[in-house]
Design an enzyme around this catalytic site. Structure first.
Site, PDB file in Angstrom:
ATOM      1  CB  SER A 263      -0.896   0.001   1.240  1.00 43.82           C
ATOM      2  OG  SER A 263      -0.116   0.306   2.384  1.00 43.82           O
ATOM      3  CE  LYS A 264      -0.468   8.448   0.045  1.00 42.97           C
ATOM      4  NZ  LYS A 264       0.889   8.703   0.479  1.00 42.97           N
ATOM      5  NE  ARG A 265      -1.369   5.819   5.755  1.00 38.91           N
ATOM      6  CZ  ARG A 265      -1.112   6.977   5.155  1.00 38.91           C
ATOM      7  NH1 ARG A 265       0.105   7.238   4.673  1.00 38.91           N
ATOM      8  NH2 ARG A 265      -2.047   7.894   5.031  1.00 38.91           N
TER       9      ARG A 265
END
Length: 508
Positions: A263-265
């Site tokens: 994910s972007k995280r």
RNA sequence: GCUCCGUUCGUCUAUCGGUUAGGACCUCAGGUUUUCAUCCUGGAAAGAGGGGUUCGAUUCCCCUACGGAGUACCA
């Protein structure tokens, strides 16, 4: 003669395209090209509440940057348009109604749809995921349980409704996935999915089947998250009486550590991009760095993505796009999720930088150099690139790696300078400077022989001379061959820097 | 919970019943390089567990464990 292969990449414009999405597009592209087919871009924007401005353009820009341009599709033209589902809205209702006529679907009127409350009640009673299915629909208000004449009346009155698929009871649905082989589901596990929403828009399920049919898509290549809804799509093809495409469900790209999908995280947390291009969130203004801006070459990015989940069965790892097309097959795509590895991604980029010609690199990095106010002709930049390219992992590192070609030494490695310097060497270096100044062409070879002869005459070794020379010229012990650096810098700059270096050494 | 999918070095992976289980990234040790990087050589490192089938299983089947996805009038 079999039908022409046609694949489509069908993202929804809800934000920047994730690298997993890029990989899906890449595999669609490779499969199509491998089979002399067409690759189509279709925008799936049937959920208008989730539309994000700029996302469509981002998708187009990404495909272009990666070099995997669609033959037809949104922004690319073609005879099967429009390629944006919101522009196709009018046609879906007809198909949904065709299903109702055939007895494969039914109406649910918004005004008396008690499902939301029933569902909530069931959840309260401990049912983790209540389904609107072939059992519960008998107790819910819909056109199956309402008297026929009332349904007709309400329809004529123009009441708002949604259309649900009437999933048959206890049927085995089997389909062959090119990556996973045969997969089967029992329809009792499936629910009556909404096909047409009350706002008149189709859901993904209806739209994707209708459009794939109308656009003559032969092979559906998409992410693994679609596998559970594929039996519904299979039933939809059956209900319409349409020929089914082949299905291939790609495994996910997993985060480098821990569990779950990338994910972007993870990118923010671990310091790598998860998006191909820079993106600024129009809502929050939050910025995300892209591979392009991080200094990656598109071919390296694409190469890395291709090998993340697919392999050719040989030991080759570096592929041009053309070679990927040639070697690709869906059957060789792995079944399990692949953990993303940024170290390997960097390695790919390094390989591509090394393999580029000096002229290409000069063109590629010119802008980066100019950002630092480093102006030089492409010819000169090419020579500089030649000297530093083996030390670079990213394109944007070039200016800092070769800054001393453009400005004075910023920082000296005084520690090593002190270690190598002693007063007795001053006459030698003064003499060396004079000799260098009298050189004819100031080529690397000429400088080298000059230094060597002087050194030998003075009875000094490389280890006693070179570090001082190097630090005076570039400030550091690291870097390309000094003689080449000196040659490029020219006689007067070298002379100046040598003087400066000696003065500095004496002062320490 | 239920459904479906998956499981080989730390990571990406090869192997389509018989291999010293191969390669790459990472890592370690050497070598080349005046330095760094590159490059070269070498090392360490794997079949989740348990049952079958078989003369023989990493490979085929089953169970367990673990992981993932789905379970919206989102895609």
């Amino acid at each position: 003669m079999s039908k022409k292969i046609r694949t489509r990449f069908a993202p929804s414009p809800t934000g920047p395209l994730h690298m997993g999405g890029v990989r899906t597009a890449l595999y669609c592209y490779l499969f199509a090209k491998k089979n002399q087919g067409d690759f189509i871009l279709r925008i799936e924007d049937t959920d208008q509440t989730r539309f994000v401005p700029g996302a469509e353009q981002y998708i187009v820009d990404t495909l272009k940057w990666c070099g995997i341009e669609p033959n037809e599709g949104f922004e690319f033209g073609g005879n099967y348009g429009p390629y944006r589902q919101s522009e196709r809205k009018a046609m879906y209702r007809k198909y949904a109604e065709e299903l109702i006529e055939k007895g494969h679907a039914y109406y649910v009127f918004t005004s008396d749809d008690n499902w939301p409350t029933v569902k909530e009640e069931l959840i309260k009673q401990g049912n983790p995921s209540p389904k609107y299915d072939n059992v519960t629909r008998q107790y819910l208000k819909n056109s199956l349980t309402l008297p026929a004449d009332e349904v007709q009346k309400r329809l004529e009155a123009g009441e708002e409704y949604a259309i649900r698929y009437k999933m048959p009871r206890n049927e085995e649905v089997r389909f062959e996935d090119k990556i996973r082989s045969w997969v089967s589901f029992n329809t009792n596990q499936l629910d009556d999915k909404v096909l047409l929403k009350s706002d008149g828009m189709p859901t993904y399920h209806l739209a994707n089947v209708v459009d794939d049919h109308l656009m003559e898509i032969t092979d559906v290549v998409r992410g693994e998250e679609w596998l559970p809804s594929t039996p519904l799509h299979v039933k939809l093809y059956e209900s319409f009486g349409w020929e089914m495409p082949s299905f291939s469900h790609l495994p996910l790209i997993l985060k480098p550590d821990g569990k779950g999908k990338l994910s972007k995280r993870d990118g923010d947390r671990l310091g790598f991009p998860v998006f191909p291009l820079n993106w600024t969130d129009p809502e929050t203004g939050e910025q995300s760095q892209g591979y392009r801006e991080r200094g990656f070459l598109p071919d390296a990015f694409v190469n890395m993505l291709a090998l993340l989940g697919w392999n050719p069965g040989t030991e080759q790892e570096i592929f041009t796009l053309e070679e990927l097309v040639e070697a690709f097959s869906l059957e060789r795509v792995g079944k399990s999720g692949a953990r993303f590895d940024f170290e390997k991604t960097k390695w790919f980029n390094q390989q591509y930088i090394k393999s580029k010609s000096n002229e290409e690199l000069a063109l590629l990095t010119k802008e980066d150099f100019e950002k630092h106010k480093y102006e030089a002709s492409v010819e000169k930049l090419a020579i500089i690139c030649d000297l530093i390219k083996e030390r670079a992992t990213f394109l944007h590192e070039f200016p800092s790696l070769g800054y001393y070609f453009f400005e004075d030494v910023r920082e000296y490695d005084t520690k090593n300078l002190v270690k190598k310097w002693d007063g007795t060497k001053e006459p030698f270096f003064m003499d060396l400077i004079n000799s260098l100044n009298s050189l004819e062409t100031f080529s690397a070879e000429e400088i080298e022989t000059c230094v060597k002869t002087k050194m030998e005459a003075a009875g000094l070794g490389f280890g006693q001379v070179l570090p001082i020379l190097r630090i005076s010229i570039t400030g550091t012990m690291q870097g390309p061959p000094v003689f080449s650096v000196m040659s490029l810098l020219g006689k007067s700059i070298c002379s100046d820097r040598l003087h400066k270096g000696i003065t500095l050494a004496k002062s320490l």
